[in-house]
Scaffold this active site. Structure first.
Site, PDB file in Angstrom:
ATOM      1  N   HIS A 150      18.021   7.577 -18.752  1.00  0.00           N
ATOM      2  CA  HIS A 150      16.656   7.058 -18.672  1.00  0.00           C
ATOM      3  C   HIS A 150      15.739   7.803 -19.635  1.00  0.00           C
ATOM      4  O   HIS A 150      15.345   7.266 -20.668  1.00  0.00           O
ATOM      5  CB  HIS A 150      16.150   7.177 -17.226  1.00  0.00           C
ATOM      6  N   HIS A 205      18.649  -2.254 -26.657  1.00  0.00           N
ATOM      7  CA  HIS A 205      17.835  -1.930 -25.486  1.00  0.00           C
ATOM      8  C   HIS A 205      18.260  -2.820 -24.331  1.00  0.00           C
ATOM      9  O   HIS A 205      18.684  -3.964 -24.539  1.00  0.00           O
ATOM     10  CB  HIS A 205      16.346  -2.122 -25.798  1.00  0.00           C
ATOM     11  N   ASP A 222      12.955   5.199 -28.665  1.00  0.00           N
ATOM     12  CA  ASP A 222      13.650   6.490 -28.657  1.00  0.00           C
ATOM     13  C   ASP A 222      14.266   6.818 -30.007  1.00  0.00           C
ATOM     14  O   ASP A 222      14.542   7.982 -30.293  1.00  0.00           O
ATOM     15  CB  ASP A 222      14.746   6.497 -27.587  1.00  0.00           C
TER      16      ASP A 222
END
Length: 458
Positions: A286, A337, A395
């Site tokens: 996460h 994703h 990210d």
């Protein structure tokens, strides 16, 4: 057994008895993966086509990442992240060049459902500034005591200890929960930085503590408290502020926010609910993805001589996908994703700030490698997985940004929590106000029935 402060001691040892019990557990607890399909289990609370199982309603935030045809086919689409119905990208653009930071404005929007006017925003920032202080000796007595190896655990312990300083800790009335939420929102950056400074001290570094300044934004205070000389550039503060905005919320279904909903539905206190969300965010699936991107990039740098050479980069990325390089996972971290299909809107916003910061820091070559990996890696993934689109998620670039800002890796996930506390608080208040039921999904037991065997017959 008595606890020994030395981490390498018998308390942490995996004994033969533990190994034997582990082996017994494995023998008795195996579940055939085919059973999940047989029982139509929605693993990960996701449908076969990847869409999440609908478990609730929210007005806080929404993700749009695909379109669905009349015959239920999913078509890739550019992603949009809405905060209270407003495109999060507009929040960033709306504050650019106007002499204000955007995170506090985003937090107000998430909590109260509307954009603040100047008077409301000033009052909100003043309220946060007044709360940005910890109880007397809290740093010495709580944060400095046996700091864990992971700062997220230090912060969780601190949050749970704040419960003991609150005379109305168990009151779940909305006025009291709002007060608690604002206090935690205000103090989360302080807890993160102080936890890091304590960790540094125990690793042999000098200890320095800077108190937050009431006139500064969350992003400015974070950088000021982190650095020994308290200095930062306008671009650094603005870039960090944008990062906080983009991480403030991500809909009700992400793991930590859903954890917050589940725990809140039990009627527990605010501190316990936020600590539970923190526990979820700590998990590498996460909140720790940007650290994996950074590690992957360092590995690529070691094995590819020319970072601008697309063919050389492509060859090494193929080895990563074939599980022959890096960590053997077969993943190119930061590409793809769970929700977004064609693009992650947060990444699209962040990209321009990455370029400006790379120019200011003289890191254009590093940026060239990232852009090369993004371009070549997406092409490889689409070819191998027969997909029409692969999104680059936030990210992918956030770790590089944090590194250029001089943030240590230990603070990457805590910084995520500094931003996400705003969304967690909004969702907690929504769950409480909805008066919903205790969240309790069903698990099917697949163990065979058996008779009890008396001790002497076993």
């Amino acid at each position: 057994m008595i606890w020994n402060e030395n981490r390498e001691n018998a308390y942490c040892e995996i004994t033969p008895a533990i190994l034997a019990l582990r082996e017994q557990w494995e023998r008795e607890n195996y579940i055939d993966p085919r059973l999940y399909r047989a029982y139509n289990v929605k693993r990960g609370l996701r449908d076969e086509d990847g869409r999440g199982v609908l478990t609730g309603l929210t007005r806080v935030a929404e993700i749009q990442s695909y379109t669905v045809t009349e015959d239920e086919h999913i078509l890739p689409a550019d992603g949009v992240l809405y905060y209270r119905g407003i495109d999060c990208r507009e929040l960033v653009k709306g504050s650019e060049g106007r002499g204000r930071f955007a995170f506090e404005e985003a937090a107000y929007l998430l909590l109260f459902g509307k954009l603040p006017d100047r008077e409301q925003l000033d009052a909100f920032c003043g309220q946060l500034a007044s709360y940005r202080t910890l109880p007397t000796n809290f740093f010495r007595d709580i944060i400095m005591k046996a700091p864990p190896q992971d700062l997220m655990n230090t912060m969780q312990r601190a949050i749970l200890t704040l419960y003991c300083y609150d005379d109305k800790a168990n009151d779940v009335g909305l006025d009291n929960v709002l007060r608690q939420s604002l206090q935690l929102l205000s103090n989360m950056p302080v807890l993160a930085i102080y936890a890091y400074q304590a960790w540094r001290y125990y690793t042999g570094e000098s200890l320095f503590i800077h108190v937050p300044q009431p006139e500064l934004s969350t992003a400015e205070n974070f950088l000021r408290m982190l650095r020994e000389d308290r200095s930062y550039t306008a671009l650094e503060a603005r870039t960090l502020d944008v990062a906080l905005v983009l991480h403030a919320d991500h809909g009700g279904g992400n793991n930590s926010t859903f954890t917050n909903h589940v725990v809140t539905s039990s009627g527990t206190d605010t501190y316990s609910a936020i600590a539970a969300a923190m526990a979820s965010l700590k998990g590498p699936r996460h909140g720790g993805a940007n650290s994996k991107v950074m590690a992957m990039m360092e590995d690529i740098k070691e094995h590819v001589a020319d970072w601008r050479d697309e063919e050389a980069v492509g060859c090494y990325l193929s080895r990563i996908l074939d599980r022959e390089a890096f960590d053997g996972s077969g993943l190119i971290y930061g590409l793809g994703h769970a929700v977004y299909t064609r693009s992650d809107p947060r990444c699209e916003v962040f990209r321009s700030y990455v370029r400006h910061l790379a120019a200011e820091k003289g890191r254009e070559l590093d940026l060239a490698l990232y852009e090369n990996v993004e371009r070549v890696g997406k092409a490889l993934l689409m070819e191998r997985r027969n997909k029409r689109a692969i999104s680059t998620n936030i990210d992918f670039y956030s770790g590089l940004v944090y590194e250029m800002l001089g943030l240590p890796k230990e603070l990457y996930t805590p910084l995520f929590a500094v931003a996400r506390i705003s969304g967690w608080s909004a969702h907690r208040m929504e769950e409480l106000s909805a008066g919903g039921k205790l969240i309790r999904p069903r698990y099917e037991c697949v163990e065979e029935k058996q008779d009890y065997i008396p001790m002497e017959s076993r």
